[in-house]
Design a protein around this motif. Structure first.
Motif, mmCIF file in Angstrom:
data_model
loop_
_atom_site.group_PDB
_atom_site.id
_atom_site.type_symbol
_atom_site.label_atom_id
_atom_site.label_comp_id
_atom_site.label_asym_id
_atom_site.label_seq_id
_atom_site.Cartn_x
_atom_site.Cartn_y
_atom_site.Cartn_z
ATOM 1 N N THR A 6 4.539 10.099 -5.228
ATOM 2 C CA THR A 6 5.692 9.386 -5.767
ATOM 3 C C THR A 6 5.247 8.499 -6.916
ATOM 4 O O THR A 6 4.050 8.243 -7.102
ATOM 5 C CB THR A 6 6.355 8.521 -4.685
ATOM 6 O OG1 THR A 6 5.441 7.491 -4.298
ATOM 7 C CG2 THR A 6 6.752 9.357 -3.474
ATOM 8 N N LEU A 7 6.209 7.999 -7.670
ATOM 9 C CA LEU A 7 5.898 7.108 -8.787
ATOM 10 C C LEU A 7 5.191 5.844 -8.294
ATOM 11 O O LEU A 7 4.230 5.386 -8.914
ATOM 12 C CB LEU A 7 7.176 6.745 -9.553
ATOM 13 C CG LEU A 7 6.987 5.824 -10.755
ATOM 14 C CD1 LEU A 7 6.034 6.454 -11.775
ATOM 15 C CD2 LEU A 7 8.312 5.494 -11.396
ATOM 16 N N SER A 8 5.624 5.312 -7.160
ATOM 17 C CA SER A 8 4.982 4.098 -6.640
ATOM 18 C C SER A 8 3.539 4.374 -6.216
ATOM 19 O O SER A 8 2.672 3.518 -6.390
ATOM 20 C CB SER A 8 5.786 3.507 -5.479
ATOM 21 O OG SER A 8 5.720 4.329 -4.348
ATOM 22 N N GLN A 9 3.261 5.558 -5.676
ATOM 23 C CA GLN A 9 1.879 5.904 -5.317
ATOM 24 C C GLN A 9 1.007 6.037 -6.563
ATOM 25 O O GLN A 9 -0.147 5.597 -6.561
ATOM 26 C CB GLN A 9 1.847 7.214 -4.523
ATOM 27 C CG GLN A 9 2.402 7.100 -3.133
ATOM 28 C CD GLN A 9 2.530 8.462 -2.449
ATOM 29 O OE1 GLN A 9 2.847 9.460 -3.090
ATOM 30 N NE2 GLN A 9 2.282 8.481 -1.146
ATOM 31 N N ILE A 10 1.559 6.618 -7.595
ATOM 32 C CA ILE A 10 0.811 6.766 -8.847
ATOM 33 C C ILE A 10 0.525 5.398 -9.458
ATOM 34 O O ILE A 10 -0.599 5.116 -9.869
ATOM 35 C CB ILE A 10 1.574 7.668 -9.839
ATOM 36 C CG1 ILE A 10 1.632 9.106 -9.305
ATOM 37 C CG2 ILE A 10 0.935 7.634 -11.222
ATOM 38 C CD1 ILE A 10 2.566 10.024 -10.063
ATOM 39 N N LEU A 11 1.533 4.539 -9.509
ATOM 40 C CA LEU A 11 1.346 3.198 -10.055
ATOM 41 C C LEU A 11 0.370 2.387 -9.210
ATOM 42 O O LEU A 11 -0.469 1.660 -9.752
ATOM 43 C CB LEU A 11 2.689 2.469 -10.171
ATOM 44 C CG LEU A 11 3.645 3.010 -11.225
ATOM 45 C CD1 LEU A 11 4.984 2.278 -11.160
ATOM 46 C CD2 LEU A 11 3.035 2.906 -12.612
ATOM 47 N N SER A 12 0.444 2.515 -7.914
ATOM 48 C CA SER A 12 -0.482 1.815 -7.019
ATOM 49 C C SER A 12 -1.914 2.279 -7.270
ATOM 50 O O SER A 12 -2.843 1.455 -7.317
ATOM 51 C CB SER A 12 -0.092 2.058 -5.565
ATOM 52 O OG SER A 12 -1.027 1.479 -4.696
ATOM 53 N N PHE A 13 -2.108 3.577 -7.438
ATOM 54 C CA PHE A 13 -3.439 4.104 -7.737
ATOM 55 C C PHE A 13 -3.955 3.544 -9.053
ATOM 56 O O PHE A 13 -5.114 3.119 -9.146
ATOM 57 C CB PHE A 13 -3.426 5.633 -7.791
ATOM 58 C CG PHE A 13 -4.736 6.203 -8.244
ATOM 59 C CD1 PHE A 13 -5.788 6.315 -7.355
ATOM 60 C CD2 PHE A 13 -4.922 6.593 -9.556
ATOM 61 C CE1 PHE A 13 -7.019 6.819 -7.765
ATOM 62 C CE2 PHE A 13 -6.145 7.099 -9.981
ATOM 63 C CZ PHE A 13 -7.185 7.210 -9.077
ATOM 64 N N VAL A 15 -3.102 0.756 -10.669
ATOM 65 C CA VAL A 15 -3.407 -0.673 -10.541
ATOM 66 C C VAL A 15 -4.704 -0.864 -9.758
ATOM 67 O O VAL A 15 -5.584 -1.628 -10.160
ATOM 68 C CB VAL A 15 -2.236 -1.432 -9.872
ATOM 69 C CG1 VAL A 15 -2.648 -2.844 -9.467
ATOM 70 C CG2 VAL A 15 -1.034 -1.467 -10.799
ATOM 71 N N SER A 16 -4.861 -0.156 -8.647
ATOM 72 C CA SER A 16 -6.078 -0.255 -7.840
ATOM 73 C C SER A 16 -7.298 0.170 -8.640
ATOM 74 O O SER A 16 -8.365 -0.453 -8.556
ATOM 75 C CB SER A 16 -5.963 0.622 -6.589
ATOM 76 O OG SER A 16 -4.892 0.212 -5.790
ATOM 77 N N SER A 20 -10.362 -2.288 -9.587
ATOM 78 C CA SER A 20 -11.722 -1.906 -9.198
ATOM 79 C C SER A 20 -12.629 -1.818 -10.426
ATOM 80 O O SER A 20 -13.796 -2.226 -10.370
ATOM 81 C CB SER A 20 -11.716 -0.569 -8.464
ATOM 82 O OG SER A 20 -11.057 -0.696 -7.238
ATOM 83 N N GLY A 21 -12.102 -1.313 -11.522
ATOM 84 C CA GLY A 21 -12.872 -1.248 -12.763
ATOM 85 C C GLY A 21 -13.273 -2.623 -13.256
ATOM 86 O O GLY A 21 -14.406 -2.842 -13.684
ATOM 87 N N VAL A 22 -12.350 -3.577 -13.182
ATOM 88 C CA VAL A 22 -12.649 -4.955 -13.589
ATOM 89 C C VAL A 22 -13.732 -5.548 -12.679
ATOM 90 O O VAL A 22 -14.671 -6.186 -13.151
ATOM 91 C CB VAL A 22 -11.372 -5.832 -13.578
ATOM 92 C CG1 VAL A 22 -11.715 -7.307 -13.723
ATOM 93 C CG2 VAL A 22 -10.418 -5.387 -14.669
ATOM 94 N N VAL A 107 -4.513 -8.233 -3.713
ATOM 95 C CA VAL A 107 -4.602 -7.323 -4.863
ATOM 96 C C VAL A 107 -5.287 -6.040 -4.393
ATOM 97 O O VAL A 107 -6.366 -6.097 -3.811
ATOM 98 C CB VAL A 107 -5.384 -7.965 -6.021
ATOM 99 C CG1 VAL A 107 -5.465 -7.028 -7.203
ATOM 100 C CG2 VAL A 107 -4.751 -9.300 -6.414
ATOM 101 N N PRO A 108 -4.688 -4.879 -4.637
ATOM 102 C CA PRO A 108 -5.283 -3.623 -4.151
ATOM 103 C C PRO A 108 -6.507 -3.216 -4.964
ATOM 104 O O PRO A 108 -6.582 -3.473 -6.169
ATOM 105 C CB PRO A 108 -4.152 -2.606 -4.346
ATOM 106 C CG PRO A 108 -3.347 -3.158 -5.475
ATOM 107 C CD PRO A 108 -3.441 -4.668 -5.350
ATOM 108 N N THR A 109 -7.468 -2.598 -4.297
ATOM 109 C CA THR A 109 -8.647 -2.052 -4.962
ATOM 110 C C THR A 109 -8.904 -0.647 -4.420
ATOM 111 O O THR A 109 -8.440 -0.309 -3.342
ATOM 112 C CB THR A 109 -9.907 -2.907 -4.723
ATOM 113 O OG1 THR A 109 -10.154 -2.954 -3.308
ATOM 114 C CG2 THR A 109 -9.741 -4.316 -5.249
ATOM 115 N N LEU A 110 -9.618 0.161 -5.191
ATOM 116 C CA LEU A 110 -9.956 1.506 -4.729
ATOM 117 C C LEU A 110 -11.091 1.495 -3.734
ATOM 118 O O LEU A 110 -11.112 2.232 -2.775
ATOM 119 C CB LEU A 110 -10.379 2.394 -5.921
ATOM 120 C CG LEU A 110 -9.306 2.890 -6.849
ATOM 121 C CD1 LEU A 110 -9.926 3.736 -7.959
ATOM 122 C CD2 LEU A 110 -8.271 3.702 -6.106
#
Length: 111
Positions: A6-13, A15-16, A20-22, A107-110
């Motif tokens: 879903t769009l929310s899953q894609i956006l969550s990925f 952001v995470s 995680s990159g930061v 805040v979500p992270t991978l």
């Protein structure tokens, strides 16, 4: 069966992944010495590689999958950033600590 995200899953990925990159970028700046791929793009690649490794071992469902994934991720960190095993372990530990702190604030992270 193909699962459509879903769009929310894609956006969550996304952001995470960015968070995680930061985190990885900050850890690379804290870790002494100059590492290969010590850039934000290098950190994003490392976050994505880590997620792919852990997802792959999770899907395999093998015993001790998390431990195997950790060893493979440490190897990937060694190769990507040009550090030894101890350096990779220190970087991974710092990423874990910073991710835990960030996750504490919701805040979500991978990784």
């Amino acid at each position: 069966m193909i699962v459509k995200p879903t769009l929310s899953q894609i956006l969550s990925f996304i952001v995470s992944w960015l968070v995680s990159g930061v985190i990885i970028y900050v850890v690379l700046k804290i870790y002494p010495g100059k590492q290969r791929m010590e850039s934000f793009w290098g950190a994003l690649v490392a976050a994505l590689v880590g997620e792919i490794i852990y997802t792959f071992f999770y899907w395999l469902g093998v015993p001790l999958a998390s431990l195997l994934a950790l060893v493979v991720w440490l190897y990937a960190i060694r190769k990507m950033f040009g550090v030894g095993w101890i350096g990779a372990a220190i970087i991974a530990f710092l990423i874990y600590v910073f991710s835990a702190i960030v996750s504490f604030f919701g805040v979500p992270t991978l990784l």
